[in-house]
Design a protein around this motif. Structure first.
Motif, PDB file in Angstrom:
ATOM      1  N   THR A 223       0.832  -1.210   0.000  1.00 20.58           N
ATOM      2  CA  THR A 223       0.000   0.000   0.000  1.00 20.58           C
ATOM      3  C   THR A 223       0.858   1.246   0.000  1.00 20.58           C
ATOM      4  O   THR A 223       0.556   2.228  -0.693  1.00 20.58           O
ATOM      5  CB  THR A 223      -0.933   0.002   1.219  1.00 20.58           C
ATOM      6  OG1 THR A 223      -1.825  -1.115   1.130  1.00 20.58           O
ATOM      7  CG2 THR A 223      -1.738   1.289   1.302  1.00 20.58           C
ATOM      8  N   ALA A 224       1.935   1.222   0.773  1.00 15.79           N
ATOM      9  CA  ALA A 224       2.836   2.376   0.820  1.00 15.79           C
ATOM     10  C   ALA A 224       3.404   2.673  -0.561  1.00 15.79           C
ATOM     11  O   ALA A 224       3.481   3.840  -0.984  1.00 15.79           O
ATOM     12  CB  ALA A 224       3.963   2.118   1.815  1.00 15.79           C
ATOM     13  N   ALA A 225       3.800   1.619  -1.293  1.00 15.68           N
ATOM     14  CA  ALA A 225       4.359   1.820  -2.637  1.00 15.68           C
ATOM     15  C   ALA A 225       3.309   2.388  -3.579  1.00 15.68           C
ATOM     16  O   ALA A 225       3.591   3.283  -4.387  1.00 15.68           O
ATOM     17  CB  ALA A 225       4.898   0.497  -3.174  1.00 15.68           C
ATOM     18  N   THR A 226       2.079   1.869  -3.485  1.00 13.03           N
ATOM     19  CA  THR A 226       0.995   2.372  -4.337  1.00 13.03           C
ATOM     20  C   THR A 226       0.728   3.848  -4.071  1.00 13.03           C
ATOM     21  O   THR A 226       0.560   4.646  -4.998  1.00 13.03           O
ATOM     22  CB  THR A 226      -0.289   1.565  -4.098  1.00 13.03           C
ATOM     23  OG1 THR A 226      -0.061   0.201  -4.465  1.00 13.03           O
ATOM     24  CG2 THR A 226      -1.444   2.121  -4.921  1.00 13.03           C
ATOM     25  N   LEU A 227       0.708   4.209  -2.795  1.00 18.45           N
ATOM     26  CA  LEU A 227       0.459   5.611  -2.437  1.00 18.45           C
ATOM     27  C   LEU A 227       1.587   6.518  -2.909  1.00 18.45           C
ATOM     28  O   LEU A 227       1.353   7.645  -3.353  1.00 18.45           O
ATOM     29  CB  LEU A 227       0.265   5.733  -0.927  1.00 18.45           C
ATOM     30  CG  LEU A 227      -1.055   5.166  -0.391  1.00 18.45           C
ATOM     31  CD1 LEU A 227      -1.021   5.073   1.126  1.00 18.45           C
ATOM     32  CD2 LEU A 227      -2.241   6.030  -0.844  1.00 18.45           C
ATOM     33  N   ARG A 228       2.820   6.038  -2.822  1.00 16.94           N
ATOM     34  CA  ARG A 228       3.941   6.841  -3.313  1.00 16.94           C
ATOM     35  C   ARG A 228       3.834   7.055  -4.821  1.00 16.94           C
ATOM     36  O   ARG A 228       4.106   8.146  -5.324  1.00 16.94           O
ATOM     37  CB  ARG A 228       5.270   6.180  -2.960  1.00 16.94           C
ATOM     38  CG  ARG A 228       5.674   6.344  -1.488  1.00 16.94           C
ATOM     39  CD  ARG A 228       7.138   5.986  -1.273  1.00 16.94           C
ATOM     40  NE  ARG A 228       7.401   4.583  -1.599  1.00 16.94           N
ATOM     41  CZ  ARG A 228       7.318   3.586  -0.719  1.00 16.94           C
ATOM     42  NH1 ARG A 228       6.986   3.851   0.536  1.00 16.94           N
ATOM     43  NH2 ARG A 228       7.571   2.352  -1.086  1.00 16.94           N
ATOM     44  N   ASP A 229       3.426   6.016  -5.548  1.00 18.66           N
ATOM     45  CA  ASP A 229       3.256   6.158  -6.997  1.00 18.66           C
ATOM     46  C   ASP A 229       2.154   7.157  -7.326  1.00 18.66           C
ATOM     47  O   ASP A 229       2.292   7.968  -8.252  1.00 18.66           O
ATOM     48  CB  ASP A 229       2.925   4.799  -7.621  1.00 18.66           C
ATOM     49  CG  ASP A 229       4.107   3.847  -7.614  1.00 18.66           C
ATOM     50  OD1 ASP A 229       5.250   4.315  -7.436  1.00 18.66           O
ATOM     51  OD2 ASP A 229       3.877   2.634  -7.769  1.00 18.66           O
ATOM     52  N   ARG A 230       1.061   7.104  -6.582  1.00 16.26           N
ATOM     53  CA  ARG A 230      -0.031   8.042  -6.819  1.00 16.26           C
ATOM     54  C   ARG A 230       0.407   9.468  -6.514  1.00 16.26           C
ATOM     55  O   ARG A 230       0.005  10.413  -7.206  1.00 16.26           O
ATOM     56  CB  ARG A 230      -1.245   7.676  -5.962  1.00 16.26           C
ATOM     57  CG  ARG A 230      -1.903   6.360  -6.353  1.00 16.26           C
ATOM     58  CD  ARG A 230      -3.141   6.101  -5.519  1.00 16.26           C
ATOM     59  NE  ARG A 230      -4.224   6.983  -5.919  1.00 16.26           N
ATOM     60  CZ  ARG A 230      -5.400   7.015  -5.303  1.00 16.26           C
ATOM     61  NH1 ARG A 230      -5.627   6.243  -4.236  1.00 16.26           N
ATOM     62  NH2 ARG A 230      -6.352   7.821  -5.719  1.00 16.26           N
ATOM     63  N   THR A 231       1.235   9.627  -5.485  1.00 15.20           N
ATOM     64  CA  THR A 231       1.732  10.952  -5.145  1.00 15.20           C
ATOM     65  C   THR A 231       2.568  11.521  -6.278  1.00 15.20           C
ATOM     66  O   THR A 231       2.459  12.711  -6.625  1.00 15.20           O
ATOM     67  CB  THR A 231       2.578  10.893  -3.857  1.00 15.20           C
ATOM     68  OG1 THR A 231       1.771  10.375  -2.789  1.00 15.20           O
ATOM     69  CG2 THR A 231       3.103  12.263  -3.482  1.00 15.20           C
ATOM     70  N   ALA A 232       3.401  10.673  -6.889  1.00 13.40           N
ATOM     71  CA  ALA A 232       4.296  11.143  -7.943  1.00 13.40           C
ATOM     72  C   ALA A 232       3.530  11.594  -9.180  1.00 13.40           C
ATOM     73  O   ALA A 232       3.974  12.493  -9.909  1.00 13.40           O
ATOM     74  CB  ALA A 232       5.284  10.038  -8.315  1.00 13.40           C
TER      75      ALA A 232
END
Length: 252
Positions: A189-198
């Motif tokens: 989930t953390a990786a997904t959220l970081r991708d969405r942030t970018a």
């Protein structure tokens, strides 16, 4: 150049900068013009940098082109008067649609923030900023009497200011969620959220465009009015026999 802002105000649905969102009338009704339009109290003024004719004034069924009055047959004078009347009737309806578009755009950003899981503090600050931008744009729409007010550079600046004020706020909230997920051991989930942030801006735009499609039937309802304007100005010429071509309607 497309007629923007005051007359073809569907574009203002995206003019809050959140997205060049709802299709403007140039795309929906295939309407365009090489002129800017100003609604003066006693006349319609059309102007462009070139080619001639460059400045056209319609007033009370009379026609002036580049500062010189153009003699009109009675039938053509009636068409000029009807054209003027129809443009003035369209303007307030277009303005109301623009104001509604601003409200929808603001509501769409607010809904997307909730969908992203933004916390209460972020949503409160977002509401404040959205209200500030929305009110400013509404004031600008209400005061506008000319498409000169809505040239591309002005839109670009507004969009940049809006994005700089809103997108980082949402990005910071997503980053906070990513950190919280990582600390809880949910690395996926953390990786997904970081991708969405970018790619927040790129993700936000199509989502907002879909929400703003509710305006499309209202935009399409203006197409017959534009077609009537196009037909009224057909055959109108300046003193040298050049067609005015105030409004073009392209093929679907």
């Amino acid at each position: 150049m497309r007629w923007k802002g005051l007359m073809f105000a569907a574009l203002a649905a995206g003019a809050s900068g959140v997205a060049p969102a709802a299709q403007d009338l140039a795309a929906t009704c295939h309407a365009s013009s090489s002129y800017d339009l100003t609604l003066a109290p006693d006349a319609l003024l059309f102007d462009r940098s070139g080619p001639p004719p460059r400045r056209i004034r319609l007033h009370g069924g009379r026609l002036d082109v580049d500062g010189a009055p153009v003699p009109l047959r009675a039938e053509d004078g009636d068409r000029v008067a009807l054209f003027e009347q129809d443009v003035r009737a369209l303007a307030p309806r277009a303005r109301r649609l623009a104001l509604e578009g601003v409200d929808l755009a603001v509501a769409a950003v607010r809904a997307e923030a909730a969908a992203f899981g933004a916390d209460a503090r972020t949503r409160a600050e977002l509401d404040r900023r959205l209200a500030e931008h929305g009110d400013a744009l509404k004031r600008r729409i209400a005061a506008s009497t000319s498409t000169h007010d809505w040239h591309g550079d002005a839109f670009d600046r507004y969009a940049a200011d809006f994005a700089a004020d809103v997108v980082p706020l949402l990005a910071a909230d997503l980053a906070r969620q990513a950190v919280a997920a990582a600390l809880a051991g949910d690395l996926a989930t953390a990786a997904t959220l970081r991708d969405r942030t970018a790619d927040l801006a790129g993700e936000l735009q199509p989502r907002l465009e879909r929400r703003l499609q509710v305006l499309r039937p209202r935009i399409q309802a203006r197409c017959p009015s534009l077609q009537r304007l196009h037909e009224l100005q057909l055959g109108l010429r300046d003193g040298q026999g050049r067609p005015l071509d105030l409004l073009d309607i392209g093929a679907p």
